[in-house]
Write an enzyme that holds these catalytic residues in place. Structure first.
Site, PDB file in Angstrom:
ATOM      1  N   GLY A 143       0.829  -1.209   0.000  1.00  0.00           N
ATOM      2  CA  GLY A 143       0.000   0.000   0.000  1.00  0.00           C
ATOM      3  C   GLY A 143       0.862   1.257   0.000  1.00  0.00           C
ATOM      4  O   GLY A 143       1.812   1.353   0.777  1.00  0.00           O
ATOM      5  N   ARG A 201       1.467  -5.061  -5.178  1.00  0.00           N
ATOM      6  CA  ARG A 201       1.530  -6.228  -4.295  1.00  0.00           C
ATOM      7  C   ARG A 201       1.832  -7.388  -5.244  1.00  0.00           C
ATOM      8  O   ARG A 201       0.929  -7.935  -5.866  1.00  0.00           O
ATOM      9  CB  ARG A 201       0.198  -6.457  -3.580  1.00  0.00           C
ATOM     10  CG  ARG A 201      -0.280  -5.261  -2.732  1.00  0.00           C
ATOM     11  CD  ARG A 201      -1.468  -5.660  -1.869  1.00  0.00           C
ATOM     12  NE  ARG A 201      -2.225  -4.528  -1.354  1.00  0.00           N
ATOM     13  CZ  ARG A 201      -1.890  -3.811  -0.290  1.00  0.00           C
ATOM     14  NH1 ARG A 201      -0.801  -4.096   0.367  1.00  0.00           N
ATOM     15  NH2 ARG A 201      -2.644  -2.811   0.123  1.00  0.00           N
ATOM     16  N   ASP A 248       4.893  -5.138   6.299  1.00  0.00           N
ATOM     17  CA  ASP A 248       5.486  -6.417   6.707  1.00  0.00           C
ATOM     18  C   ASP A 248       5.463  -7.472   5.599  1.00  0.00           C
ATOM     19  O   ASP A 248       6.391  -8.266   5.485  1.00  0.00           O
ATOM     20  CB  ASP A 248       4.874  -6.935   8.023  1.00  0.00           C
ATOM     21  CG  ASP A 248       3.389  -7.147   7.930  1.00  0.00           C
ATOM     22  OD1 ASP A 248       2.779  -6.662   6.942  1.00  0.00           O
ATOM     23  OD2 ASP A 248       2.818  -7.793   8.817  1.00  0.00           O
ATOM     24  N   THR A 250       3.642   2.019   6.156  1.00  0.00           N
ATOM     25  CA  THR A 250       2.262   1.553   6.055  1.00  0.00           C
ATOM     26  C   THR A 250       1.396   2.364   6.992  1.00  0.00           C
ATOM     27  O   THR A 250       1.805   2.617   8.136  1.00  0.00           O
ATOM     28  CB  THR A 250       2.116   0.050   6.398  1.00  0.00           C
ATOM     29  OG1 THR A 250       0.715  -0.244   6.599  1.00  0.00           O
ATOM     30  CG2 THR A 250       2.860  -0.353   7.663  1.00  0.00           C
ATOM     31  N   ASP A 259      -1.068   1.330   8.418  1.00  0.00           N
ATOM     32  CA  ASP A 259      -1.593   0.443   9.475  1.00  0.00           C
ATOM     33  C   ASP A 259      -0.769   0.527  10.769  1.00  0.00           C
ATOM     34  O   ASP A 259      -1.250   0.174  11.834  1.00  0.00           O
ATOM     35  CB  ASP A 259      -1.606  -1.017   8.985  1.00  0.00           C
ATOM     36  CG  ASP A 259      -2.451  -1.179   7.727  1.00  0.00           C
ATOM     37  OD1 ASP A 259      -3.280  -0.301   7.462  1.00  0.00           O
ATOM     38  OD2 ASP A 259      -2.253  -2.182   7.018  1.00  0.00           O
ATOM     39  N   ASP A 315       1.609  -1.364  11.803  1.00  0.00           N
ATOM     40  CA  ASP A 315       1.526  -2.700  12.399  1.00  0.00           C
ATOM     41  C   ASP A 315       2.801  -3.529  12.181  1.00  0.00           C
ATOM     42  O   ASP A 315       2.739  -4.743  12.001  1.00  0.00           O
ATOM     43  CB  ASP A 315       0.313  -3.448  11.822  1.00  0.00           C
ATOM     44  CG  ASP A 315       0.438  -3.658  10.313  1.00  0.00           C
ATOM     45  OD1 ASP A 315       1.345  -3.055   9.681  1.00  0.00           O
ATOM     46  OD2 ASP A 315      -0.365  -4.425   9.758  1.00  0.00           O
ATOM     47  N   ARG A 350      -6.272  -2.926   8.458  1.00  0.00           N
ATOM     48  CA  ARG A 350      -6.225  -4.383   8.321  1.00  0.00           C
ATOM     49  C   ARG A 350      -6.576  -5.037   9.653  1.00  0.00           C
ATOM     50  O   ARG A 350      -7.649  -4.740  10.191  1.00  0.00           O
ATOM     51  CB  ARG A 350      -4.842  -4.827   7.830  1.00  0.00           C
ATOM     52  CG  ARG A 350      -4.885  -5.978   6.864  1.00  0.00           C
ATOM     53  CD  ARG A 350      -3.505  -6.308   6.366  1.00  0.00           C
ATOM     54  NE  ARG A 350      -3.106  -5.507   5.245  1.00  0.00           N
ATOM     55  CZ  ARG A 350      -3.439  -5.744   3.984  1.00  0.00           C
ATOM     56  NH1 ARG A 350      -4.175  -6.787   3.698  1.00  0.00           N
ATOM     57  NH2 ARG A 350      -3.032  -4.966   3.009  1.00  0.00           N
TER      58      ARG A 350
HETATM   59  O1  F6P Z   1      -2.011  -1.959   4.333  1.00  0.00           O
HETATM   60  C1  F6P Z   1      -2.575  -0.747   3.990  1.00  0.00           C
HETATM   61  C2  F6P Z   1      -4.039  -0.904   3.655  1.00  0.00           C
HETATM   62  O2  F6P Z   1      -4.542   0.371   3.290  1.00  0.00           O
HETATM   63  C3  F6P Z   1      -4.907  -1.540   4.732  1.00  0.00           C
HETATM   64  O3  F6P Z   1      -5.257  -0.658   5.752  1.00  0.00           O
HETATM   65  C4  F6P Z   1      -6.070  -2.020   3.927  1.00  0.00           C
HETATM   66  O4  F6P Z   1      -6.717  -3.106   4.555  1.00  0.00           O
HETATM   67  C5  F6P Z   1      -5.430  -2.448   2.630  1.00  0.00           C
HETATM   68  O5  F6P Z   1      -4.191  -1.755   2.548  1.00  0.00           O
HETATM   69  C6  F6P Z   1      -6.237  -2.147   1.412  1.00  0.00           C
HETATM   70  O6  F6P Z   1      -5.550  -2.684   0.334  1.00  0.00           O
HETATM   71  P1  F6P Z   1      -5.870  -2.340  -1.172  1.00  0.00           P
HETATM   72  O7  F6P Z   1      -5.410  -0.946  -1.449  1.00  0.00           O
HETATM   73  O8  F6P Z   1      -5.088  -3.342  -1.934  1.00  0.00           O
HETATM   74  O9  F6P Z   1      -7.346  -2.468  -1.351  1.00  0.00           O
END
Ligand code: F6P
Length: 317
Positions: free
Chosen positions: A11, A72, A103, A126, A128, A130, A172
């Site tokens: 992200g 990703r 992570d 991130t 998050d 986390d 998340r």
């Molecule tokens: O890890 C960052 C994040 O924004 C999380 O908070 C969320 O669950 C996820 O990525 C959303 O992912 P995507 O942008 O692939 O929908």
């Protein structure tokens, strides 16, 4: 001149562009030749790598997201693609790599290092927040400020209409964004994955508050809880007797003009990352702790699960 490269993975966060700008400037200052790897590990596999200079980063410090893209990458999970990635780095004689990511991205990097011995440094990035071992990840402050602005705006309409608003934050499986937003916005309810709850235990108190003149409720819930936000809104309507709406903040939390704090942290994270590589630290993650910036082994960072700061969690009691 030695070659150094940077990529963004997972992200995006506001703070990546300021980090890219300082990466180019500080690399040149240290007599390294900076390279961008576009679209994360996908670009590394596809050899989408470019030598860069000051002109590539002018004007980007104010922009959210990442100028060089992110991804990703599923392919990077396969050994054959990691071998291609190493071949691409070797062909350009790049032997120092900086990865901005979360992570999941670091887990990929750990495997890559163990297979190919690539010299790297990771910068926790991130919203998050986390990642084990660091108290702060790039992008968190900007995300919290976006959430703050949204909650403040929603409060205006909630109070005008006598309504409950269930505001869902990202994160998340981690409740950090929701918890800090709750503590700093004065909301009435906060639900996060790290804390068990029973909605009905709030019923008596909330009804009493309405009798005492309360016009609205703000509930901040983390996306990682088991219940749907819509079910919580229905609980407000059925059990508390107040009209309710859901607002899922979603990806607005990831974007926007990077805060001053994230710009400064980007500067410091990158300085420490490049210094680590130049001092022959072969594999490390730059972590921000109560002792300041420290380098930790990737093994420790990716193989220990993150836990929310207990001193913050206490405030939810
Ligand atoms: O890890 C960052 C994040 O924004 C999380 O908070 C969320 O669950 C996820 O990525 C959303 O992912 P995507 O942008 O692939 O929908």
């Amino acid at each position: 001149m030695k070659n150094i490269a940077i990529l963004c993975s997972g992200g995006d966060v506001s703070g990546m562009n300021p980090a890219l700008k300082h990466f180019v400037e500080y690399s040149i200052e240290k007599e390294l030749t900076p390279h961008f790897i576009y679209d994360g590990y996908e670009g590394l596999i596809d050899n989408h790598i470019k030598k860069v200079d000051y002109s590539n980063v002018s004007g980007i410090i104010t922009r959210g997201g990442t100028k060089i893209g992110s991804s990703r990458s599923k392919r990077f999970m396969q050994e054959k693609y990691r071998t291609i990635a190493k071949h691409n780095l070797d062909a350009l004689e790049i032997d120092m790599l900086i990865v901005l990511g979360g992570d999941g991205s670091f887990r990929g990097l750990d495997v890559f290092y163990k297979e190919h011995g690539i010299k790297f440094c990771g910068v926790p990035s991130t919203i998050d927040n986390d990642i084990h071992g660091t108290d702060y990840c790039l992008g968190v402050d900007t995300a919290l400020n976006v959430i703050k602005t949204s909650i403040d705006a929603i409060r205006d309409t909630a109070s005008s209409f006598k309504r409950a608003f269930v505001i869902e934050t990202m994160g998340r499986d981690c409740g950090y964004l929701a918890l800090v937003s709750h503590l700093t916005s004065g909301s009435e309810l906060c639900l996060i994955p790290e804390k068990k709850y029973n909605l009905d235990s709030f019923e008596k108190d909330f009804k009493q508050q309405i009798k005492n003149g309360r016009r609205y409720f703000i509930a901040i819930v983390s996306e990682g809880i088991k219940e749907e936000s819509q079910d919580i809104a229905e609980w407000f309507e059925k059990k508390i007797g107040i009209e309710a709406r859901v607002c899922v903040l979603g990806h607005v939390q990831r974007g926007g003009n990077p805060s001053i704090y994230d710009r400064l942290m980007a500067y410091k994270f990158i300085t420490h990352a490049i210094n680590a590589l130049l001092s022959n630290r072969n594999e490390s993650i730059v972590c921000y702790t109560k002792q300041g910036f420290v380098l930790k082994n990737i093994d420790e960072v990716v193989n220990t699960s993150y836990t929310l700061d207990p001193s913050l969690l206490e405030f939810l009691e």
